[in-house]
Design a protein around this motif. Structure first.
Motif, PDB file in Angstrom:
ATOM      1  N   ARG A 133       0.752  -1.164   0.076  1.00 40.79           N
ATOM      2  CA  ARG A 133       0.119  -0.093   0.078  1.00 40.79           C
ATOM      3  C   ARG A 133       0.928   1.390   0.168  1.00 40.79           C
ATOM      4  O   ARG A 133       0.440   2.319  -0.183  1.00 40.79           O
ATOM      5  CB  ARG A 133      -0.949  -0.076   1.193  1.00 40.79           C
ATOM      6  CG  ARG A 133      -2.039  -1.012   1.008  1.00 40.79           C
ATOM      7  CD  ARG A 133      -2.836  -1.099   2.333  1.00 40.79           C
ATOM      8  NE  ARG A 133      -3.990  -1.685   2.287  1.00 40.79           N
ATOM      9  CZ  ARG A 133      -5.211  -1.779   1.729  1.00 40.79           C
ATOM     10  NH1 ARG A 133      -5.444  -0.333   1.212  1.00 40.79           N
ATOM     11  NH2 ARG A 133      -6.195  -2.631   1.621  1.00 40.79           N
ATOM     12  N   ASN A 134       2.056   0.979   0.193  1.00 43.91           N
ATOM     13  CA  ASN A 134       3.087   2.171   0.168  1.00 43.91           C
ATOM     14  C   ASN A 134       3.256   2.762  -1.128  1.00 43.91           C
ATOM     15  O   ASN A 134       4.056   3.841  -1.484  1.00 43.91           O
ATOM     16  CB  ASN A 134       4.166   2.009   1.389  1.00 43.91           C
ATOM     17  CG  ASN A 134       3.972   1.530   2.476  1.00 43.91           C
ATOM     18  OD1 ASN A 134       2.878   2.257   3.182  1.00 43.91           O
ATOM     19  ND2 ASN A 134       4.589   0.653   3.066  1.00 43.91           N
ATOM     20  N   ILE A 135       3.230   1.586  -2.109  1.00 44.68           N
ATOM     21  CA  ILE A 135       3.658   2.215  -3.325  1.00 44.68           C
ATOM     22  C   ILE A 135       2.484   3.491  -3.928  1.00 44.68           C
ATOM     23  O   ILE A 135       1.415   3.114  -3.890  1.00 44.68           O
ATOM     24  CB  ILE A 135       3.260   0.973  -4.326  1.00 44.68           C
ATOM     25  CG1 ILE A 135       4.317  -0.058  -4.001  1.00 44.68           C
ATOM     26  CG2 ILE A 135       3.645   1.488  -5.907  1.00 44.68           C
ATOM     27  CD1 ILE A 135       5.831   0.288  -4.006  1.00 44.68           C
ATOM     28  N   THR A 136       3.097   4.351  -4.409  1.00 43.04           N
ATOM     29  CA  THR A 136       2.402   5.699  -4.925  1.00 43.04           C
ATOM     30  C   THR A 136       2.322   5.793  -6.423  1.00 43.04           C
ATOM     31  O   THR A 136       1.520   6.403  -6.949  1.00 43.04           O
ATOM     32  CB  THR A 136       2.718   6.898  -3.880  1.00 43.04           C
ATOM     33  OG1 THR A 136       3.977   7.113  -4.255  1.00 43.04           O
ATOM     34  CG2 THR A 136       2.244   6.621  -2.572  1.00 43.04           C
ATOM     35  N   GLN A 137       3.557   5.252  -7.020  1.00 42.13           N
ATOM     36  CA  GLN A 137       4.092   5.575  -8.292  1.00 42.13           C
ATOM     37  C   GLN A 137       4.255   4.189  -8.891  1.00 42.13           C
ATOM     38  O   GLN A 137       4.621   3.245  -8.421  1.00 42.13           O
ATOM     39  CB  GLN A 137       5.071   6.275  -8.479  1.00 42.13           C
ATOM     40  CG  GLN A 137       5.005   7.831  -7.873  1.00 42.13           C
ATOM     41  CD  GLN A 137       4.343   8.857  -8.606  1.00 42.13           C
ATOM     42  OE1 GLN A 137       3.191   9.180  -8.307  1.00 42.13           O
ATOM     43  NE2 GLN A 137       4.669   9.102  -9.981  1.00 42.13           N
ATOM     44  N   CYS A 138       3.657   4.388 -10.318  1.00 42.54           N
ATOM     45  CA  CYS A 138       4.044   2.931 -11.013  1.00 42.54           C
ATOM     46  C   CYS A 138       4.171   3.331 -12.395  1.00 42.54           C
ATOM     47  O   CYS A 138       3.542   4.275 -12.971  1.00 42.54           O
ATOM     48  CB  CYS A 138       2.828   2.069 -10.727  1.00 42.54           C
ATOM     49  SG  CYS A 138       3.245   0.383 -11.808  1.00 42.54           S
ATOM     50  N   ARG A 139       5.156   2.482 -13.221  1.00 42.71           N
ATOM     51  CA  ARG A 139       5.426   2.787 -14.562  1.00 42.71           C
ATOM     52  C   ARG A 139       4.802   1.395 -15.251  1.00 42.71           C
ATOM     53  O   ARG A 139       4.694   0.188 -14.789  1.00 42.71           O
ATOM     54  CB  ARG A 139       6.725   2.992 -15.082  1.00 42.71           C
ATOM     55  CG  ARG A 139       7.238   4.025 -14.454  1.00 42.71           C
ATOM     56  CD  ARG A 139       8.852   4.251 -15.063  1.00 42.71           C
ATOM     57  NE  ARG A 139       8.872   4.780 -16.241  1.00 42.71           N
ATOM     58  CZ  ARG A 139      10.098   4.820 -17.067  1.00 42.71           C
ATOM     59  NH1 ARG A 139      11.093   4.574 -16.247  1.00 42.71           N
ATOM     60  NH2 ARG A 139      10.157   5.207 -18.219  1.00 42.71           N
ATOM     61  N   VAL A 140       4.152   1.543 -16.488  1.00 43.59           N
ATOM     62  CA  VAL A 140       3.680   0.459 -17.123  1.00 43.59           C
ATOM     63  C   VAL A 140       4.593   0.475 -18.297  1.00 43.59           C
ATOM     64  O   VAL A 140       4.894   1.023 -18.927  1.00 43.59           O
ATOM     65  CB  VAL A 140       2.053   0.692 -17.591  1.00 43.59           C
ATOM     66  CG1 VAL A 140       1.633  -0.488 -18.574  1.00 43.59           C
ATOM     67  CG2 VAL A 140       1.350   0.657 -16.467  1.00 43.59           C
ATOM     68  N   ALA A 141       4.857  -0.883 -18.730  1.00 44.98           N
ATOM     69  CA  ALA A 141       5.610  -1.410 -20.039  1.00 44.98           C
ATOM     70  C   ALA A 141       4.808  -2.322 -20.736  1.00 44.98           C
ATOM     71  O   ALA A 141       3.889  -2.993 -20.229  1.00 44.98           O
ATOM     72  CB  ALA A 141       6.997  -2.026 -19.566  1.00 44.98           C
ATOM     73  N   ILE A 142       4.902  -2.460 -22.068  1.00 42.65           N
ATOM     74  CA  ILE A 142       4.094  -3.395 -22.736  1.00 42.65           C
ATOM     75  C   ILE A 142       5.082  -4.297 -23.973  1.00 42.65           C
ATOM     76  O   ILE A 142       6.062  -3.602 -24.505  1.00 42.65           O
ATOM     77  CB  ILE A 142       3.070  -2.575 -23.735  1.00 42.65           C
ATOM     78  CG1 ILE A 142       1.952  -1.920 -22.824  1.00 42.65           C
ATOM     79  CG2 ILE A 142       2.361  -3.383 -24.787  1.00 42.65           C
ATOM     80  CD1 ILE A 142       0.976  -1.184 -23.670  1.00 42.65           C
TER      81      ILE A 142
END
Length: 543
Positions: A176-185
């Motif tokens: 729950r501490n994760i506030t940022q994320c990147r998506v790769a395809i």
């Protein structure tokens, strides 16, 4: 089922062999060991279900063997056969899973009863183990699908995160501490053809392999997680929530892993870091757009994270549809040379650009797909929708980018594929035309043989399973005369031959060529020949 008898006295082992009705209990293999250490070797090698053991033996006694069995062969059932009426030994037997404690001298009924009890216990537990194995197999099959669907939904519906947050933390390390994320395809659409061809009959296996390779690198330090995107058959999505600044480097390592394992690299599109989970969709769209806008004519990188401004405007005016008429005529001509020439003209136009994006290639492919469907419907008007689909079955449902071994668009491969597709369509058209021609000649032959019968267009339609309109149109195209006039000409030619026989009455001749009404026959004959049947007879020389 196997039984192991462990006793340091040979005569005791022999007695047990004689006292037990092995066949009745379904025992097919009877093994022996003279001490606990020898028993251990037998158990590791042969894995007996039932073990009968003495307690007092040299090297390793029964007490030690029971302790070893409890850890190393917990599914086996043990019956202790001892000459010592010792409570401590009995307690040890119960503590370490023994099913019975039998005192020597051995009673046959007691021994057989203990064996039956042990076999029953083992059988019930094995049934339970089998159910659990099946359940575990089923869960292992369902689990990836579950994660695919849950994480795919998270992209479109961030609100679903709260309901699965604890599970994501526990299973994937996505706290729950994760506030940022990147998506790769990773997209199969931009994958080298050689790799897709290798798995052409099992794309699920290819996707499974790619996901596993990705997760080998991501899961070790809980950097992220890869899964099959539920809303696309061709995409693998990677969530990257740790070490996001090193995301491109991580993807490069994954790609190297794929090169080693599958002997092929893949292109990744990656979006920027955005708030999690609210803006996952935005990062996904950036990653997808990066893949679609990459220049297929060069290979500077396998990781694409930014759009090239010049790539967006390249050859917007160049449309496949501009070449439709010349390609259409080439296919109709049935000439390989003309088809190759028309494809070459298109490829020459494409070669004028140094930049071609996946988006542009996809647009051209869709144009060609629409045109080909339209041509099929034009060339084969009698085909229903299902038959049209069958004729187009050789075409992939989505575009396969013809990349070379360096991951660069191969115009040569694309030219070969277009030529092959058009030649196949032209061949089908020629075969269809030949078949049409053959069936029209069959109808003509039928008329030659049955001219004397009362034949209607509907009769021919029913006989040859073709519509009246189709028969009329094709007959006129082939013979340059409609079917009724063709039949009338056959009848008049036969009538002129018969009229040369002076012994046949005009009414007989009329009936012999398919006319029941003599007056109507005479009217038709005079209209076509300029003479009445009687006048024709007088002017002709008879035999």
């Amino acid at each position: 089922m196997k039984v192991l008898i462990v006793d340091d006295e040979r005569h005791v082992r022999d007695a047990i062999r004689l006292l037990v009705n092995w066949k009745h209990h379904g025992i097919v293999t009877i093994l022996e060991a003279s001490d606990g250490e020898a028993a251990m070797e037998q158990i590791v090698r042969d894995k007996p279900e039932i073990i009968m053991t003495d307690m007092m033996m040299p090297v390793m006694n029964g007490v030690q063997l029971l302790e070893w069995l409890h850890v190393n062969a917990p599914n086996s059932k043990t019956i202790v056969i001892s000459g010592h009426d010792d409570f401590s030994l009995l307690r040890h037997t119960v503590k370490y899973g023994g099913t019975d404690y039998i005192l020597k001298p051995i009673d046959a009924d007691q021994l057989n009863e203990a064996l039956a009890k042990a076999i029953l216990a083992w059988t019930k537990e094995e049934e339970h183990r089998h159910v659990n194995r099946e359940r575990n197999i089923e869960m292992n099959q369902i689990k990836p699908v579950y994660w695919d669907k849950l994480l795919s939904n998270l992209i479109a519906e961030p609100s679903t995160y709260d309901g699965s947050a604890d599970q994501l933390d526990k299973e994937l390390g996505l706290s729950r501490n994760i506030t940022q994320c990147r998506v790769a395809i990773l997209s199969l659409d931009t994958m080298e053809r050689s790799l897709k061809n290798k798995f052409s009959h099992n794309l699920d296996l290819l996707l499974f392999s790619l996901v596993n390779i990705c997760n080998e690198f991501l899961s070790s330090k809980q950097r992220g997680f890869a899964f099959r995107y539920w809303n696309s058959d061709n995409e693998i999505v990677l969530f990257l929530w740790k070490d996001q600044q090193e995301a491109e480097a991580i993807l490069t390592k994954i790609n190297e892993g794929m090169r080693v394992t599958l002997r092929s690299r893949v292109d990744f599109g990656i979006g920027r870091s955005h708030p999690f989970p609210s803006d996952l969709l935005l990062s996904y769209q950036e990653a997808r757009e990066a893949l679609r806008q990459r220049n297929l004519m060069s290979k500077d990188t396998w990781i694409h994270s930014t759009l090239t401004p010049s790539a967006k405007s390249v050859h917007r005016a160049l449309a496949f549809s501009h070449y439709e008429e010349r390609i259409h005529l080439a296919i109709r001509s049935g000439s390989m040379e003309k088809i190759q020439e028309s494809v070459q003209q298109w490829i020459d136009a494409v070669k004028q650009s140094d930049t071609i994006t996946f988006e542009q290639l996809d647009h051209w492919w869709r144009e060609y797909t629409v045109m080909k469907r339209r041509w099929v419907q034009e060339f084969f008007p009698r085909k229903n929708e299902d038959e049209v689909k069958m004729m187009l079955a050789d075409e992939p449902s989505s575009m396969i980018v013809p990349l070379d071994e360096h991951g660069i668009l191969s115009l040569t491969l694309w030219q070969q594929e277009l030529t092959r597709s058009m030649l196949q369509l032209s061949k089908l058209l020629l075969q269809h035309q030949q078949k049409d021609k053959n069936i029209i000649f069959e109808i003509a032959a039928f008329l030659d043989q049955h001219y004397h019968e009362d034949i209607t267009l509907q009769d021919i339609s029913s006989r040859f399973f073709l519509s009246r309109e189709y028969i009329s149109r094709k007959f006129k195209q082939e013979f340059e005369v409609n079917l009724s006039d063709y039949l009338g000409q056959i009848r008049m030619d036969k009538a002129k031959t018969l009229l040369r026989n002076p012994h046949l009455r005009i009414s007989q001749v009329a009936e012999m060529v398919g006319y029941q009404d003599e007056k109507y026959f005479s009217k038709v004959f005079k209209k076509q020949e300029g003479l009445s049947p009687n006048e024709y007879r007088k002017s002709s020389k008879s035999i």
